[in-house]
Write a protein that holds these residues in place. Structure first.
Motif, PDB file in Angstrom:
ATOM      1  N   LEU A 245       0.832  -1.203   0.000  1.00 15.55           N
ATOM      2  CA  LEU A 245       0.000   0.000   0.000  1.00 15.55           C
ATOM      3  C   LEU A 245       0.867   1.253   0.000  1.00 15.55           C
ATOM      4  O   LEU A 245       1.885   1.322   0.684  1.00 15.55           O
ATOM      5  CB  LEU A 245      -0.914   0.018   1.227  1.00 15.55           C
ATOM      6  CG  LEU A 245      -2.153  -0.888   1.186  1.00 15.55           C
ATOM      7  CD1 LEU A 245      -2.883  -0.829   2.519  1.00 15.55           C
ATOM      8  CD2 LEU A 245      -3.097  -0.506   0.056  1.00 15.55           C
ATOM      9  N   GLY A 246       0.418   2.259  -0.735  1.00 15.27           N
ATOM     10  CA  GLY A 246       1.093   3.545  -0.726  1.00 15.27           C
ATOM     11  C   GLY A 246       0.630   4.404   0.431  1.00 15.27           C
ATOM     12  O   GLY A 246      -0.400   4.132   1.067  1.00 15.27           O
ATOM     13  N   GLY A 247       1.367   5.469   0.692  1.00 18.96           N
ATOM     14  CA  GLY A 247       1.042   6.323   1.827  1.00 18.96           C
ATOM     15  C   GLY A 247      -0.332   6.959   1.719  1.00 18.96           C
ATOM     16  O   GLY A 247      -1.111   6.964   2.678  1.00 18.96           O
ATOM     17  N   LEU A 248      -0.679   7.497   0.546  1.00 25.71           N
ATOM     18  CA  LEU A 248      -1.977   8.144   0.373  1.00 25.71           C
ATOM     19  C   LEU A 248      -3.116   7.133   0.446  1.00 25.71           C
ATOM     20  O   LEU A 248      -4.213   7.449   0.923  1.00 25.71           O
ATOM     21  CB  LEU A 248      -2.016   8.907  -0.949  1.00 25.71           C
ATOM     22  CG  LEU A 248      -1.072  10.106  -1.052  1.00 25.71           C
ATOM     23  CD1 LEU A 248      -1.163  10.757  -2.419  1.00 25.71           C
ATOM     24  CD2 LEU A 248      -1.383  11.131   0.045  1.00 25.71           C
ATOM     25  N   GLN A 249      -2.873   5.908  -0.027  1.00 28.77           N
ATOM     26  CA  GLN A 249      -3.895   4.863   0.094  1.00 28.77           C
ATOM     27  C   GLN A 249      -4.190   4.553   1.559  1.00 28.77           C
ATOM     28  O   GLN A 249      -5.348   4.393   1.957  1.00 28.77           O
ATOM     29  CB  GLN A 249      -3.429   3.584  -0.611  1.00 28.77           C
ATOM     30  CG  GLN A 249      -3.531   3.607  -2.121  1.00 28.77           C
ATOM     31  CD  GLN A 249      -3.084   2.288  -2.720  1.00 28.77           C
ATOM     32  OE1 GLN A 249      -1.960   1.819  -2.472  1.00 28.77           O
ATOM     33  NE2 GLN A 249      -3.939   1.679  -3.510  1.00 28.77           N
ATOM     34  N   ILE A 250      -3.137   4.468   2.369  1.00 27.71           N
ATOM     35  CA  ILE A 250      -3.316   4.163   3.792  1.00 27.71           C
ATOM     36  C   ILE A 250      -4.081   5.288   4.484  1.00 27.71           C
ATOM     37  O   ILE A 250      -4.991   5.047   5.284  1.00 27.71           O
ATOM     38  CB  ILE A 250      -1.947   3.939   4.454  1.00 27.71           C
ATOM     39  CG1 ILE A 250      -1.251   2.725   3.827  1.00 27.71           C
ATOM     40  CG2 ILE A 250      -2.082   3.748   5.957  1.00 27.71           C
ATOM     41  CD1 ILE A 250       0.213   2.599   4.186  1.00 27.71           C
TER      42      ILE A 250
END
Length: 282
Positions: A245-250
């Motif tokens: 997962l990417g930071g913005l997704q999290i």
């Protein structure tokens, strides 16, 4: 005794999955489940499972202590009308009822059992608050191929991966390297990335975030931490066991966790779900 509650719950979950299939909010092919607890005040003196409860909420409209039922609930996130909704899947009273003194299960153990009782065969992310960022939640989820996304306390620590030894040594190789206080990572502003907020309902809001993979001692494996600086909401540290997962997704996924709070308010003030009253068998 004429009703099998787990069977009824699985039927309800199956109905929700089929009827709301076009509206499922999925990320990487996974459903998004949210979990939280709710404490419901009850005045019945002889009502089973009523106990003195402490309210941890920062909301000053809630009394610090109440007598009532302590429940845990799981809901599924769906998208409709340009927003998100938390559709309740199950809720159980998890404190105050003791059938045997050999039962040493904690609230975390009971939440895992509640999620398993849903009978879900699809992959999912479980999104929860700080209380549920614990090994008792993460390990059973990982064993079944699922992942947790949660906030962690500002006092949490993690470890860099240990550097490989320059010369071979006997015994198990080291796992943990340098100890890192997570809140100390906020002291390096150059390591943060600025981006528009991915949280639903927020427009023209720019936040800063930092992504870092560290070993977390409770589960003895790498997890992904996201440190967030929000211009209005302050600082937050998030954790996920899914390293893809990417930071913005999290951040976006954790943002929808609040929808279960909205679901609780609807259940209390609109539907009257928690206005029940029952007595002891006697």
């Amino acid at each position: 005794r004429a009703l099998d509650l787990d069977a009824l719950t699985r039927r309800w979950v199956g109905l929700v999955l089929s009827a709301l299939k076009p509206f499922h909010h999925t990320v990487n092919g996974r459903l998004v489940l949210v979990a939280d607890g709710i404490k419901v005040a009850k005045t019945g003196r002889k009502m089973p499972a009523v106990k003195k409860l402490h309210q941890e909420s920062d909301n000053n409209t809630k009394p610090e202590f109440i007598f009532g039922h302590s429940c845990q609930a799981v809901a599924m996130i769906v998208r409709a009308a340009g927003s998100f909704f938390a559709v309740p899947l199950a809720c159980r009273i998890h404190e105050g009822v003791v059938f045997t003194n050999r039962d040493h299960r904690s609230l975390l153990d009971k939440l895992v059992l509640l999620v398993r009782s849903l009978g879900l065969t699809l992959p999912y992310y479980l999104v929860a608050d700080t209380y549920y960022a614990a090994a008792k939640i993460i390990r059973p989820l990982l064993q079944s191929g699922q992942h947790l996304i949660a906030a962690v306390r500002s006092t949490a620590v993690a470890y860099l991966p240990a550097a490989p030894p320059q010369t071979p040594r006997r015994g198990r190789p080291r796992i943990y390297g340098q100890k890192i206080k997570l809140r100390a990572l906020f002291d390096d502003p150059d390591a943060f990335t600025q981006a528009p907020s991915p949280v639903y309902g927020e427009r023209e809001v720019t936040l800063q975030y930092r992504l870092i993979d560290l070993y977390w001692r409770p589960i003895r494996r790498l997890v992904r931490f996201v440190l967030v600086i929000h211009p209005q909401r302050g600082r937050k540290i998030l954790l996920t066991t899914d390293l893809s997962l990417g930071g913005l997704q999290i951040i976006e996924l954790f943002g929808v966790r609040f929808k279960i709070e909205v679901s609780f308010k609807q259940a209390i003030y609109t539907i009257g779900t928690y206005a029940y009253h029952f007595w002891m068998r006697a």
